[in-house]
Design an enzyme around this catalytic site. Structure first.
Site, PDB file in Angstrom:
ATOM      1  N   CYS A 116      -1.129  32.435  38.196  1.00  0.00           N
ATOM      2  CA  CYS A 116       0.022  31.557  38.479  1.00  0.00           C
ATOM      3  C   CYS A 116      -0.237  30.109  38.072  1.00  0.00           C
ATOM      4  CB  CYS A 116       0.374  31.612  39.959  1.00  0.00           C
ATOM      5  SG  CYS A 116       0.819  33.255  40.499  1.00  0.00           S
ATOM      6  N   HIS A 259       4.550  25.794  43.610  1.00  0.00           N
ATOM      7  CA  HIS A 259       4.592  27.144  43.040  1.00  0.00           C
ATOM      8  C   HIS A 259       5.557  27.996  43.867  1.00  0.00           C
ATOM      9  CE1 HIS A 259       3.560  30.910  41.373  1.00  0.00           C
ATOM     10  NE2 HIS A 259       2.835  31.330  42.390  1.00  0.00           N
ATOM     11  N   ASN A 289       8.550  35.404  42.411  1.00  0.00           N
ATOM     12  CA  ASN A 289       7.352  34.741  41.903  1.00  0.00           C
ATOM     13  C   ASN A 289       7.153  35.136  40.437  1.00  0.00           C
ATOM     14  OD1 ASN A 289       4.779  33.905  41.267  1.00  0.00           O
ATOM     15  ND2 ASN A 289       3.813  34.718  43.118  1.00  0.00           N
TER      16      ASN A 289
HETATM   17  O1  UT7 Z   1       1.402  33.636  43.390  1.00  0.00           O
HETATM   18  C1  UT7 Z   1       0.264  33.398  44.152  1.00  0.00           C
HETATM   19  C2  UT7 Z   1       0.049  34.067  45.260  1.00  0.00           C
HETATM   20  N1  UT7 Z   1       0.926  34.883  46.007  1.00  0.00           N
HETATM   21  C3  UT7 Z   1       1.327  34.444  47.161  1.00  0.00           C
HETATM   22  O2  UT7 Z   1       1.173  33.280  47.418  1.00  0.00           O
HETATM   23  C4  UT7 Z   1       1.881  35.390  48.166  1.00  0.00           C
HETATM   24  C5  UT7 Z   1       1.226  35.151  49.473  1.00  0.00           C
HETATM   25  N2  UT7 Z   1       1.595  35.985  50.579  1.00  0.00           N
HETATM   26  C6  UT7 Z   1       2.849  36.138  51.044  1.00  0.00           C
HETATM   27  O3  UT7 Z   1       3.798  35.612  50.517  1.00  0.00           O
HETATM   28  C7  UT7 Z   1       3.036  36.944  52.329  1.00  0.00           C
HETATM   29  O4  UT7 Z   1       1.792  37.131  52.921  1.00  0.00           O
HETATM   30  C8  UT7 Z   1       3.737  38.324  52.136  1.00  0.00           C
HETATM   31  C9  UT7 Z   1       5.180  38.081  51.776  1.00  0.00           C
HETATM   32  C10 UT7 Z   1       3.039  39.073  51.012  1.00  0.00           C
HETATM   33  C11 UT7 Z   1       3.675  39.121  53.412  1.00  0.00           C
HETATM   34  O5  UT7 Z   1       4.248  38.405  54.487  1.00  0.00           O
HETATM   35  P1  UT7 Z   1       3.483  38.275  55.882  1.00  0.00           P
HETATM   36  O6  UT7 Z   1       4.378  37.581  56.779  1.00  0.00           O
HETATM   37  O7  UT7 Z   1       2.147  37.642  55.595  1.00  0.00           O
HETATM   38  O8  UT7 Z   1       3.347  39.773  56.308  1.00  0.00           O
HETATM   39  P2  UT7 Z   1       2.034  40.623  56.583  1.00  0.00           P
HETATM   40  O9  UT7 Z   1       1.309  40.886  55.303  1.00  0.00           O
HETATM   41  O10 UT7 Z   1       1.256  40.001  57.696  1.00  0.00           O
HETATM   42  O11 UT7 Z   1       2.692  41.943  57.078  1.00  0.00           O
HETATM   43  C12 UT7 Z   1       3.494  42.005  58.261  1.00  0.00           C
HETATM   44  C13 UT7 Z   1       4.121  43.383  58.342  1.00  0.00           C
HETATM   45  C14 UT7 Z   1       3.136  44.520  58.089  1.00  0.00           C
HETATM   46  O12 UT7 Z   1       3.458  45.576  58.941  1.00  0.00           O
HETATM   47  P3  UT7 Z   1       2.623  45.835  60.295  1.00  0.00           P
HETATM   48  O13 UT7 Z   1       1.208  46.042  59.854  1.00  0.00           O
HETATM   49  O14 UT7 Z   1       2.805  44.596  61.118  1.00  0.00           O
HETATM   50  O15 UT7 Z   1       3.278  47.046  60.845  1.00  0.00           O
HETATM   51  C15 UT7 Z   1       3.414  44.922  56.678  1.00  0.00           C
HETATM   52  O16 UT7 Z   1       3.078  46.264  56.414  1.00  0.00           O
HETATM   53  O17 UT7 Z   1       5.114  43.502  57.336  1.00  0.00           O
HETATM   54  C16 UT7 Z   1       4.906  44.706  56.608  1.00  0.00           C
HETATM   55  N3  UT7 Z   1       5.415  44.552  55.270  1.00  0.00           N
HETATM   56  C17 UT7 Z   1       6.683  44.847  54.947  1.00  0.00           C
HETATM   57  N4  UT7 Z   1       7.715  45.315  55.680  1.00  0.00           N
HETATM   58  C18 UT7 Z   1       8.893  45.517  55.060  1.00  0.00           C
HETATM   59  C19 UT7 Z   1       4.779  44.107  54.167  1.00  0.00           C
HETATM   60  N5  UT7 Z   1       5.619  44.114  53.113  1.00  0.00           N
HETATM   61  C20 UT7 Z   1       6.801  44.583  53.575  1.00  0.00           C
HETATM   62  C21 UT7 Z   1       8.045  44.804  52.975  1.00  0.00           C
HETATM   63  N6  UT7 Z   1       9.050  45.259  53.754  1.00  0.00           N
HETATM   64  N7  UT7 Z   1       8.289  44.560  51.667  1.00  0.00           N
END
Ligand code: UT7
Length: 332
Positions: A116, A259, A289
């Site tokens: 990125c 970003h 992204n």
């Molecule tokens: O480009 C450079 C780098 N990229 C980024 O900067 C991205 C960085 N990370 C993020 O944007 C976020 O961490 C995410 C959007 C990827 C995830 O959001 P989060 O609030 O950090 O969620 P999490 O990973 O802590 O997951 C929370 C819950 C999980 O379920 P459980 O374990 O609590 O039951 C995930 O399995 O959300 C679940 N989950 C989803 N649920 C519905 C993860 N992806 C999805 C989804 N739909 N698409």
């Protein structure tokens, strides 16, 4: 006399197909509400290779727009830098292919892999060539067809990314305190944390033709919440260091470009630095992204809409896989 590069043109290009959040519900356990509230993304563009949409075609279209705005003939280009981790082919690289397509026969060029952060890393290379006096006109591009590297069964990553290109044309100029141009760039990498956002298989270590090559391991893997925390902290730290290095106060910045990975990351950075939403360009809702392309696309949109004007002081900050990050202080 000290030289730097000033941005004289910007352009972007996207695939035609708009993919909505709702469409993901058909093949992964997700929903529009989760994607919207956790990421801010509503739609993204996805390339269709059968229609000739790919990294090179998008880079070409974006480059032509940027050159048009700059009023520059491709033959006047001395340097082409392309930040991408999704080149159509590794040899020739995108910059070489683009040189031929544009007819930029007097330029040399190469691709940079900084995920990125590719466009900001590209700017920093161009800055050195301007400073040495070796280059007068440079094309710096961020382009990605990440749809090729997405695991479409992994809900935690597939909803996040989109395909696009953003191009900028820079011209050598004398560096003066109030003049247009790159004022400074701060870059960082941390290979120790590479597993947090990576593509484990592919090319030399586990090449696509080897027995161990696994379809799933050549897709993007991300530990989302760890990357989220690091991205926020690191972009704020890099931007703060850059401002200190150049004895610039936050209040002097006219416009901010973070970003575009997740609206919550952008908001966290803005809160930590004390930046109002009105001073930031946001398009993650429309494109998701797009990796190296996010910042030049945002710049083009902000410039064409009149949100940034010549003479404005702009701060860019980015964070990507590998891990890589950077910030840039530029007067338009
Ligand atoms: O480009 C450079 C780098 N990229 C980024 O900067 C991205 C960085 N990370 C993020 O944007 C976020 O961490 C995410 C959007 C990827 C995830 O959001 P989060 O609030 O950090 O969620 P999490 O990973 O802590 O997951 C929370 C819950 C999980 O379920 P459980 O374990 O609590 O039951 C995930 O399995 O959300 C679940 N989950 C989803 N649920 C519905 C993860 N992806 C999805 C989804 N739909 N698409």
């Amino acid at each position: 006399m000290r030289y730097t590069g000033r941005i004289v043109g910007a352009g972007s290009a996207f695939p035609e197909r708009v993919m909505t959040n709702k469409e993901f519900e058909a093949f992964v356990d997700t929903n529009d509400e989760w994607i919207r509230t956790r990421t801010g993304i509503e739609t993204r563009r996805i390339a269709d290779p059968s229609k000739g949409e790919n990294t090179l075609s998008m880079a070409h279209a974006a480059a032509k727009k940027a050159l048009d705005q700059a009023g520059l003939d491709p033959k006047e280009l001395d340097l082409i830098l392309v930040g991408t981790i999704t080149p159509n082919t590794v040899m020739p690289c995108t910059a070489n292919q683009l040189q031929a397509l544009l007819g930029a026969e007097n330029a040399f060029g190469f691709d940079l892999q900084a995920a990125c952060s590719g466009w900001v890393f590209g700017l920093s290379v161009a800055e050195q060539y301007f400073a040495s006096g070796k280059v007068k006109n440079a094309l710096v591009i961020g382009v990605e067809t990440l749809s090729m590297l997405i695991d479409w069964q992994d809900r935690s990553t597939c909803v996040l990314f989109g395909d696009a290109a953003g191009a900028t044309v820079l011209q050598r100029t004398e560096a003066t305190p109030e003049g247009s141009g790159i004022i400074g760039i701060n870059l960082g990498t941390d290979g120790r944390a590479q597993d947090l956002l990576c593509i484990p298989h592919g090319y030399c270590k586990v090449p696509p033709w080897s027995a161990e090559y696994s379809a799933k391991q050549h897709k993007i893997k991300m530990q989302g919440s760890e990357v989220f925390k690091l991205a926020t902290r690191t972009m704020v730290k890099s931007a703060t260091e850059l401002l200190e290095q150049h004895e610039t106060k936050l209040e002097e910045i006219d416009y901010f470009f973070f970003h575009q990975a997740n609206i919550r990351i952008i908001d966290h950075c803005a809160r930590a630095l004390g930046v109002a939403r009105e001073k930031m360009w946001i398009n993650v809702d429309r494109y998701g992204n797009t990796s190296a392309a996010t910042l030049p696309i945002a710049l083009e949109e902000a410039w064409k809409s009149g949100a940034v004007k010549p003479g404005n002081l702009m701060l860019f900050a980015t964070f990507g896989g590998g891990l890589t990050w950077g910030s840039a202080l530029i007067r338009l």
